[in-house]
Motif scaffolding. Structure first.
Motif, PDB file in Angstrom:
ATOM      1  N   GLU A   1      18.582  21.666 -20.371  1.00  0.00           N
ATOM      2  CA  GLU A   1      18.172  20.266 -20.240  1.00  0.00           C
ATOM      3  C   GLU A   1      18.275  19.804 -18.785  1.00  0.00           C
ATOM      4  OE1 GLU A   1      19.525  15.864 -21.883  1.00  0.00           O
ATOM      5  OE2 GLU A   1      20.443  17.654 -22.741  1.00  0.00           O
ATOM      6  N   ALA A   2      19.395  20.112 -18.139  1.00  0.00           N
ATOM      7  CA  ALA A   2      19.612  19.681 -16.754  1.00  0.00           C
ATOM      8  C   ALA A   2      18.618  20.332 -15.795  1.00  0.00           C
ATOM      9  CB  ALA A   2      21.043  20.004 -16.323  1.00  0.00           C
ATOM     10  N   MET A   3      18.409  21.634 -15.922  1.00  0.00           N
ATOM     11  CA  MET A   3      17.500  22.324 -15.006  1.00  0.00           C
ATOM     12  C   MET A   3      16.045  21.939 -15.262  1.00  0.00           C
ATOM     13  SD  MET A   3      19.301  23.745 -12.767  1.00  0.00           S
ATOM     14  CE  MET A   3      17.985  24.593 -11.903  1.00  0.00           C
ATOM     15  N   ASN A   4      15.678  21.699 -16.511  1.00  0.00           N
ATOM     16  CA  ASN A   4      14.319  21.208 -16.788  1.00  0.00           C
ATOM     17  C   ASN A   4      14.094  19.873 -16.095  1.00  0.00           C
ATOM     18  OD1 ASN A   4      13.444  23.398 -18.293  1.00  0.00           O
ATOM     19  ND2 ASN A   4      14.120  22.504 -20.226  1.00  0.00           N
ATOM     20  N   TYR A   5      15.087  18.988 -16.186  1.00  0.00           N
ATOM     21  CA  TYR A   5      14.994  17.696 -15.516  1.00  0.00           C
ATOM     22  C   TYR A   5      14.888  17.886 -14.000  1.00  0.00           C
ATOM     23  CZ  TYR A   5      16.068  13.100 -13.723  1.00  0.00           C
ATOM     24  OH  TYR A   5      16.009  11.921 -13.027  1.00  0.00           O
ATOM     25  N   PHE A   6      15.787  18.694 -13.437  1.00  0.00           N
ATOM     26  CA  PHE A   6      15.811  18.928 -11.993  1.00  0.00           C
ATOM     27  C   PHE A   6      14.476  19.488 -11.489  1.00  0.00           C
ATOM     28  CE2 PHE A   6      16.664  21.808  -8.386  1.00  0.00           C
ATOM     29  CZ  PHE A   6      17.182  20.897  -7.481  1.00  0.00           C
ATOM     30  N   MET A   7      13.974  20.505 -12.154  1.00  0.00           N
ATOM     31  CA  MET A   7      12.729  21.147 -11.716  1.00  0.00           C
ATOM     32  C   MET A   7      11.527  20.190 -11.878  1.00  0.00           C
ATOM     33  SD  MET A   7      13.704  24.122 -10.621  1.00  0.00           S
ATOM     34  CE  MET A   7      12.253  25.158 -10.570  1.00  0.00           C
ATOM     35  N   ARG A   8      11.465  19.498 -12.982  1.00  0.00           N
ATOM     36  CA  ARG A   8      10.359  18.576 -13.232  1.00  0.00           C
ATOM     37  C   ARG A   8      10.344  17.438 -12.208  1.00  0.00           C
ATOM     38  NH1 ARG A   8      11.752  16.837 -18.018  1.00  0.00           N
ATOM     39  NH2 ARG A   8      12.735  14.953 -17.216  1.00  0.00           N
ATOM     40  N   GLU A   9      11.503  16.824 -12.009  1.00  0.00           N
ATOM     41  CA  GLU A   9      11.556  15.652 -11.137  1.00  0.00           C
ATOM     42  C   GLU A   9      11.419  16.007  -9.659  1.00  0.00           C
ATOM     43  OE1 GLU A   9      11.312  12.478 -12.221  1.00  0.00           O
ATOM     44  OE2 GLU A   9      11.037  13.505 -14.135  1.00  0.00           O
ATOM     45  N   THR A  10      12.035  17.088  -9.225  1.00  0.00           N
ATOM     46  CA  THR A  10      11.857  17.479  -7.815  1.00  0.00           C
ATOM     47  C   THR A  10      10.410  17.877  -7.565  1.00  0.00           C
ATOM     48  OG1 THR A  10      12.654  19.740  -8.257  1.00  0.00           O
ATOM     49  CG2 THR A  10      14.265  18.139  -7.392  1.00  0.00           C
ATOM     50  N   SER A  11       9.799  18.552  -8.507  1.00  0.00           N
ATOM     51  CA  SER A  11       8.391  18.927  -8.374  1.00  0.00           C
ATOM     52  C   SER A  11       7.504  17.688  -8.268  1.00  0.00           C
ATOM     53  CB  SER A  11       7.956  19.775  -9.567  1.00  0.00           C
ATOM     54  OG  SER A  11       6.578  20.060  -9.499  1.00  0.00           O
ATOM     55  N   ARG A  12       7.759  16.727  -9.123  1.00  0.00           N
ATOM     56  CA  ARG A  12       6.973  15.490  -9.131  1.00  0.00           C
ATOM     57  C   ARG A  12       7.084  14.757  -7.792  1.00  0.00           C
ATOM     58  NH1 ARG A  12       8.175  10.424  -9.847  1.00  0.00           N
ATOM     59  NH2 ARG A  12      10.318  10.826 -10.484  1.00  0.00           N
ATOM     60  N   VAL A  13       8.298  14.588  -7.299  1.00  0.00           N
ATOM     61  CA  VAL A  13       8.514  13.828  -6.065  1.00  0.00           C
ATOM     62  C   VAL A  13       7.993  14.593  -4.849  1.00  0.00           C
ATOM     63  CG1 VAL A  13      10.284  12.805  -4.570  1.00  0.00           C
ATOM     64  CG2 VAL A  13      10.454  12.565  -7.048  1.00  0.00           C
ATOM     65  N   ILE A  14       8.235  15.897  -4.794  1.00  0.00           N
ATOM     66  CA  ILE A  14       7.754  16.707  -3.663  1.00  0.00           C
ATOM     67  C   ILE A  14       6.225  16.719  -3.641  1.00  0.00           C
ATOM     68  CG2 ILE A  14       7.620  19.060  -2.733  1.00  0.00           C
ATOM     69  CD1 ILE A  14      10.560  19.414  -3.779  1.00  0.00           C
ATOM     70  N   SER A  15       5.604  16.912  -4.794  1.00  0.00           N
ATOM     71  CA  SER A  15       4.135  16.937  -4.868  1.00  0.00           C
ATOM     72  C   SER A  15       3.534  15.596  -4.448  1.00  0.00           C
ATOM     73  CB  SER A  15       3.670  17.281  -6.287  1.00  0.00           C
ATOM     74  OG  SER A  15       3.988  18.603  -6.596  1.00  0.00           O
ATOM     75  N   ARG A  16       4.118  14.524  -4.926  1.00  0.00           N
ATOM     76  CA  ARG A  16       3.625  13.191  -4.564  1.00  0.00           C
ATOM     77  C   ARG A  16       3.752  12.970  -3.048  1.00  0.00           C
ATOM     78  NH1 ARG A  16       6.550   8.637  -7.539  1.00  0.00           N
ATOM     79  NH2 ARG A  16       8.183   9.625  -6.368  1.00  0.00           N
ATOM     80  N   GLY A  17       4.882  13.342  -2.478  1.00  0.00           N
ATOM     81  CA  GLY A  17       5.085  13.173  -1.036  1.00  0.00           C
ATOM     82  C   GLY A  17       4.154  14.020  -0.194  1.00  0.00           C
ATOM     83  N   ALA A  18       3.771  15.179  -0.719  1.00  0.00           N
ATOM     84  CA  ALA A  18       2.885  16.083   0.021  1.00  0.00           C
ATOM     85  C   ALA A  18       1.416  15.817  -0.292  1.00  0.00           C
ATOM     86  CB  ALA A  18       3.235  17.530  -0.316  1.00  0.00           C
ATOM     87  N   GLY A  19       1.146  14.908  -1.233  1.00  0.00           N
ATOM     88  CA  GLY A  19      -0.229  14.623  -1.624  1.00  0.00           C
ATOM     89  C   GLY A  19      -0.876  15.778  -2.376  1.00  0.00           C
ATOM     90  N   ARG A  20      -0.065  16.547  -3.090  1.00  0.00           N
ATOM     91  CA  ARG A  20      -0.565  17.707  -3.836  1.00  0.00           C
ATOM     92  C   ARG A  20      -0.765  17.343  -5.302  1.00  0.00           C
ATOM     93  NH1 ARG A  20       2.932  22.929  -2.686  1.00  0.00           N
ATOM     94  NH2 ARG A  20       1.444  23.589  -4.231  1.00  0.00           N
TER      95      ARG A  20
END
Length: 183
Positions: free
Chosen positions: A46-65
């Motif tokens: 549960e924790a790693m799914n949250y971590f991977m999903r949310e970091t991916s979302r924020v990093i992608s948004r910041g990079a415009g990907r």
């Protein structure tokens, strides 16, 4: 890298608080990361799914990907013995050195080792670890000693298994000789 470090640091802080994760070490590289973490409440998925999903979302948004950030799911390897933890610490903290990014483990800015040593401030809440804190000079000398090729290959193979294991008979230069008993 600095932005990604900040994002990941903040989410590691969150999973520490929300999921009671005990963070031992984290190293961010340009194309992957290493994390030693323990979940006493057995909620890693549960924790790693949250971590991977949310970091991916924020990093992608910041990079415009719009494409995925991570190439695949995270891979875990259970570290069942204190002596194995020593090997994994050395592998993790030496990763930037082995990649030719820096000359000494303490010089790499995207590593919790700098937080442990007081070189860099950080929000990542690290658990106290006598292995890395009792004798900083000896620890740095140990971490900065290049392991033999055979030892390095053995550790790499061990980390590819779901249950970390070694077949190394002698400790060689790869093991830091401090007893720990918290696993």
């Amino acid at each position: 890298m600095e932005e990604v470090w900040t994002i990941m640091s903040n989410y590691l802080y969150f999973i520490h608080c929300a999921y009671k994760a005990e963070i031992h070490a984290f190293v961010l590289m340009s194309n992957h990361f290493h994390l030693i973490i323990r979940f006493p409440e057995n909620n890693m998925s549960e924790a790693m799914n949250y971590f991977m999903r949310e970091t991916s979302r924020v990093i992608s948004r910041g990079a415009g990907r719009i494409n995925q950030t991570y190439g695949s799911r995270y891979f875990r390897s259970v570290i069942g013995k204190p002596i194995y933890l020593e090997h994994v610490y050395k592998y993790l903290y030496r990763n930037p050195v082995e990649a030719g990014i820096c000359r000494k483990v303490e010089d790499y800015p995207y590593s919790t080792l700098q937080i442990r040593l007081g070189i860099r401030n950080g929000v990542i809440p690290l658990i106290r670890d006598p292995l890395l804190e009792e004798t900083p000079d000896a620890t740095l000398q140990w971490l900065n000693t290049k392991p033999s090729e055979k030892d390095q290959e053995e550790i790499t193979r061990g980390l590819q298994r779901p249950q970390f294991g070694l077949t190394i008979r002698d400790k060689g230069t790869f093991v830091h000789h401090l007893e720990i008993d918290r696993l």
